[in-house]
Design a protein around this motif. Sequence first.
Motif, PDB file in Angstrom:
ATOM      1  N   THR A  42       0.688  -1.014  -0.014  1.00 33.08           N
ATOM      2  CA  THR A  42      -0.012   0.239  -0.017  1.00 33.08           C
ATOM      3  C   THR A  42       0.904   1.415   0.026  1.00 33.08           C
ATOM      4  O   THR A  42       2.064   1.216   0.606  1.00 33.08           O
ATOM      5  N   VAL A  43       0.463   2.235  -0.752  1.00 33.22           N
ATOM      6  CA  VAL A  43       1.093   3.459  -0.827  1.00 33.22           C
ATOM      7  C   VAL A  43      -0.069   4.480  -0.793  1.00 33.22           C
ATOM      8  O   VAL A  43      -1.105   4.357  -1.070  1.00 33.22           O
ATOM      9  N   HIS A  44       0.355   5.714  -0.068  1.00 25.90           N
ATOM     10  CA  HIS A  44      -0.757   6.931   0.162  1.00 25.90           C
ATOM     11  C   HIS A  44       0.072   8.024  -0.104  1.00 25.90           C
ATOM     12  O   HIS A  44       0.515   8.975   0.791  1.00 25.90           O
ATOM     13  N   PRO A  45       0.250   8.347  -1.483  1.00 25.03           N
ATOM     14  CA  PRO A  45       1.055   9.434  -1.776  1.00 25.03           C
ATOM     15  C   PRO A  45       0.113  11.140  -1.594  1.00 25.03           C
ATOM     16  O   PRO A  45      -0.793  10.876  -1.835  1.00 25.03           O
ATOM     17  N   ARG A  46       0.792  11.716  -1.242  1.00 27.87           N
ATOM     18  CA  ARG A  46       0.236  13.181  -0.805  1.00 27.87           C
ATOM     19  C   ARG A  46       0.603  14.000  -1.889  1.00 27.87           C
ATOM     20  O   ARG A  46       1.867  14.092  -2.138  1.00 27.87           O
ATOM     21  N   PRO A  47      -0.160  15.328  -2.210  1.00 27.38           N
ATOM     22  CA  PRO A  47       0.336  16.310  -2.936  1.00 27.38           C
ATOM     23  C   PRO A  47       1.493  16.980  -2.676  1.00 27.38           C
ATOM     24  O   PRO A  47       2.160  17.187  -3.759  1.00 27.38           O
ATOM     25  N   ASP A  48       2.218  16.964  -1.408  1.00 28.42           N
ATOM     26  CA  ASP A  48       3.312  17.602  -1.113  1.00 28.42           C
ATOM     27  C   ASP A  48       4.537  16.445  -1.445  1.00 28.42           C
ATOM     28  O   ASP A  48       5.623  16.871  -1.078  1.00 28.42           O
ATOM     29  N   GLU A  49       4.057  15.334  -1.684  1.00 25.39           N
ATOM     30  CA  GLU A  49       5.292  14.180  -1.686  1.00 25.39           C
ATOM     31  C   GLU A  49       5.815  14.011  -0.332  1.00 25.39           C
ATOM     32  O   GLU A  49       7.212  13.789  -0.802  1.00 25.39           O
TER      33      GLU A  49
END
Length: 239
Positions: A42-49
């Motif tokens: 599982t990965v949960h990338p967010r806009p600010d990386e």
Amino acid sequence: MPAKLSVNINKIATLRNSRGGNNPDLVKAALDIERFGADGITVHPRPDERHIRYSDVYELKKVIHTELNIEGNPVEDSFVKLVLENKPAQVTLVPDSRDQLTSNHGWDTIKEATYLKSIIPVFKNAGIRVSIFVDPVVELVTAAKECGTDRIELYTESYAKHFINDREAAIKNYVAAAKEAERVGLRLNAGHDLDMNNLQYFAQQIPNLDEVSIGHALISDALYFGLQNTVQLYKRQLG
């Protein structure tokens, strides 16, 4: 069949990013975690990386042999593009705000039904299984089915918080939500703050549990027990 274990590797990416470079190697870690027995990544990338980078997802997709699960908020056009271009086995839609530290609530599947009914088919039409983050409230589970999702992921922070004091009370709403999911024909995932202390009881009480996604606790335990051993320890908790 025991519930599957998908390991969230965000924290490995956080450690890598803290010093720059590629140590630890995120892709190698993911492949090792698979080799150690995990059923998915599982990965949960967010806009600010700030942990998982969008580029990481493309690299992981090339090599992952188990299921890749991408979590995130579909209000971000960049997230939708990322998912559609990589076509993971599953996308988990989470109503995070842009600057949120970590997930802290599920969708209001009643108030946000119109939006969910419009966005879920975007992924399903691409052949991607859709799961949406939901609090353990029976009415929200019923409404989730009407939104067209394949699965729900029960947000388990409340269970974890109250488990030590009264595990029977802590699990009560989750059992009710799980029964409703089974009644309306939704498959069931769970995640957030599950750990080696509370996971086994949760899995025993929720027999229709398909998958758990665990990151922070598992990676933290790996500091003491080693990554390979820790993956196996968590698998054993699932039976």
